[in-house]
Enzyme design. Structure first.
Site, mmCIF file in Angstrom:
data_model
loop_
_atom_site.group_PDB
_atom_site.id
_atom_site.type_symbol
_atom_site.label_atom_id
_atom_site.label_comp_id
_atom_site.label_asym_id
_atom_site.label_seq_id
_atom_site.Cartn_x
_atom_site.Cartn_y
_atom_site.Cartn_z
ATOM 1 N N GLU A 288 -19.044 -11.774 -30.191
ATOM 2 C CA GLU A 288 -18.672 -12.951 -31.013
ATOM 3 C C GLU A 288 -18.819 -14.173 -30.296
ATOM 4 O O GLU A 288 -18.781 -14.429 -29.109
ATOM 5 C CB GLU A 288 -17.318 -12.953 -31.332
ATOM 6 C CG GLU A 288 -16.675 -13.959 -31.987
ATOM 7 C CD GLU A 288 -15.145 -13.970 -31.893
ATOM 8 O OE1 GLU A 288 -14.363 -14.654 -32.946
ATOM 9 O OE2 GLU A 288 -14.402 -13.618 -31.112
ATOM 10 N N LYS A 355 -15.416 -12.699 -41.113
ATOM 11 C CA LYS A 355 -13.768 -12.363 -40.728
ATOM 12 C C LYS A 355 -12.725 -12.772 -41.904
ATOM 13 O O LYS A 355 -12.995 -13.809 -42.292
ATOM 14 C CB LYS A 355 -13.875 -13.203 -39.355
ATOM 15 C CG LYS A 355 -12.578 -12.696 -38.761
ATOM 16 C CD LYS A 355 -12.475 -13.719 -37.415
ATOM 17 C CE LYS A 355 -11.158 -13.057 -36.794
ATOM 18 N NZ LYS A 355 -11.067 -13.922 -35.289
ATOM 19 N N CYS A 408 -12.948 -9.946 -33.072
ATOM 20 C CA CYS A 408 -11.889 -10.344 -32.322
ATOM 21 C C CYS A 408 -10.683 -9.752 -32.555
ATOM 22 O O CYS A 408 -10.440 -8.402 -32.821
ATOM 23 C CB CYS A 408 -11.926 -11.728 -32.188
ATOM 24 S SG CYS A 408 -11.144 -12.611 -31.110
#
Length: 543
Positions: A288, A355, A408
């Site tokens: 990321e 995300k 994440c």
């Protein structure tokens, strides 16, 4: 032995009850912080048992106070404040990356975050004081109430299921395998009951009645361990696919990831990637935020990318991206995972995932209207804030089994992957752990990420900047890895997944049933033992 334990418990209880006011609250705050030693990277169960048992005893004594509900709330709040400060205090590191801009906000992760999360345990303390009986069955009531509030903490306002009680069992071990049946929430039921059970030794009723929760807890631990050993007995026979990917880990401090350094950082990633055998892999995977720029909107960076890797290479990485409205102005920003195919004529976007679960104040800002008065949007350096994506999805890329991205801390959320016909073949977690320095945060995140593999029965590949990268098998074991803070590449052959687990199929229904049955059985046995044995045995107060 039991008699000696009861004697020591009575002495401790007497000294404990003598405390009041700030001395008691300070001790509870310390005990909450001490209990976090039960979590990664220590997994010191006795510390967790000491903390939970001491909390139950403090809540029991709150019943005799002039304002019992208020007293129960305050005691639960102070205990949890210490626990969440110790368990999430590492978040403050993110505010020190650009200390000249954000150091003045360090009070937020060190005060507001722990205190906000502690409100749930404060509410649990008040409810316990209101509804818990005085006999040993109160351990079951404590478990039900705290678990209900922990589930609420995990879901309300997008939720923050960090360091759930069940995470004290190291992922990949025997007991953690029970998560394939009831998930990390179900293991939290087990942890709350087992590690608060010693408090039942001190209380009213015959000794045998007070021993029931502890005996039940030990039995549950042994049953979970036995199930785990059985499940792991065939774990070494996991089949592998014919697919290989290259994981690339570049150790850079977050403070060095500046937009001005984007070209230099890209060249470092390209040079490191070329050390792997690119002709044998279906994808090269970077973490990321690998390049501190909006990669898809930077023709110069895409050109360097195409020149730096062989034609036919597929790159999967994380990047910020923008969507534009009228007048060419950005109308939304996203933290995305993208798959880019490098062709003779340039880079081609194959797929993207945005995300959905955003880090509060790091990527989103639920209090933006308030914090704008102080000149703060978020800690993001490429956009003022991000918008959430549409949700979990499976990406089907040519030549690769279907994968479900987790960016994440999306990996913290149980059941955050597609179901049924859209069930992926493997999970891919890209992360940027460099925000949190040499703290326990990345190690806690890794343990929780491993739980997602157990719950889903799927292999999980993790690529983390300044964190541990590697492949986690469907049993939650990290079987091949690049250590944290290392700069190297790792070529892996993807594992095959298992059949859908009961937890993957039925979700939270199973652990809720376990919770209610456990509490009912504990309550019933305690009442029966107290009623019938009380006629033959002399009750003791255990004080």
């Amino acid at each position: 032995m039991v008699t000696g334990l009861l004697h020591r418990a009575r002495r401790f209880r007497a000294a404990y009850r003598a405390l009041s006011g700030w001395r008691l609250f300070l001790l509870l705050f310390f005990l909450g912080g001490f209990s976090v030693l039960g979590h990664a990277p220590f997994f010191a169960w006795p510390a967790y048992a000491v903390g939970l048992s001491a909390l139950v005893l403090a809540l029991d004594d709150a019943k005799s106070r002039q304002r019992p509900l208020r007293s129960g709330f305050i005691r639960g709040f102070w205990f949890a404040s210490g626990a969440f400060l110790a368990g999430t205090g590492w978040v403050a590191n993110a505010f020190l990356v650009s200390a000249e801009d954000y150091a003045w906000l360090i009070w937020a992760p060190l005060i507001v975050l722990p205190a906000g999360l502690a409100l749930f345990w404060g509410a649990a303390g008040a409810l316990y004081v209101r509804f818990a009986p005085r006999h040993a069955g109160r351990i079951g009531v404590f478990t039900v109430i705290v678990m209900a509030l922990e589930f609420l903490r995990s879901t309300i306002l997008s939720g923050f299921p960090w360091n759930l009680p069940g995470h004290v069992f190291e992922a990949g071990g025997a007991i953690s395998q029970t998560a394939s049946l009831i998930g990390a929430h179900g293991l939290s039921v087990l942890a709350l009951f087992v590690f608060s059970a010693p408090a039942a030794l001190s209380g009213r009723g015959p000794r045998l009645a007070r021993e029931i929760p502890l005996v039940m807890g030990v039995g549950l631990l042994l049953a979970s361990w036995g199930y785990g050993i059985t499940r792991l007995s065939g774990a070494d026979d996991i089949a592998r696919t014919d697919n290989q990917v290259l994981l690339v880990s570049l150790n850079l401090p977050q403070s060095e990831k500046r937009y001005a350094a984007r070209h230099d950082i890209l060249e470092q990633y390209l040079a490191l990637s070329r050390t792997g055998d690119l002709s044998r892999v279906e994808a090269v995977i970077w973490p990321e935020g690998a390049i501190p720029a909006m990669l898809l909107e930077s023709p110069d960076l895409l050109a360097e990318l195409s020149d730096g890797l062989p034609p036919g290479t597929r790159l999967i990485t994380g990047t910020a991206r923008a969507e534009y409205g009228l007048g060419g102005r950005p109308r939304a920003y996203f933290n995305s995972l993208v798959s880019i195919s490098l062709e003779e004529n340039g880079a081609v976007l194959e797929a993207q995932y945005d995300k959905s679960r955003l880090v509060p104040f790091g990527e989103s800002n639920p209090l933006r209207l308030l914090t704008e008065w102080f000149g703060f949007d978020s800690l993001s350096e490429l956009a003022p804030y991000y918008s959430p994506g549409a949700g979990a999805r499976t990406l089907n890329l040519e030549g690769l089994p279907g994968l479900a991205p987790l960016i994440c801390y999306e990996a913290v959320y149980p059941r955050y992957s597609p179901r049924q016909s859209n069930r992926p073949d493997w999970l891919l977690n890209i992360s940027n752990d460099s925000w949190y320095g040499n703290s326990s945060g990345p190690q806690q995140l890794l343990n929780q990420t491993q739980y997602r593999a157990i719950e889903e029965g799927l292999p999980l590949v993790r690529v983390a900047a300044a964190g541990v990268s590697g492949q986690i098998d469907p049993y939650g074991r990290l079987i091949e890895s690049i250590p944290s803070k290392s700069t190297e590449v790792l070529m892996i052959t993807l594992l095959e997944g298992l059949h859908e687990t009961p937890y993957g199929k039925y979700g939270n229904a199973l652990w809720v049933i376990v919770l209610l049955v456990l509490a009912a059985v504990a309550h019933f046995l305690s009442v029966v033992a107290t009623t019938h044995l009380g006629r033959a045995l002399q009750p003791t107060e255990g004080r």
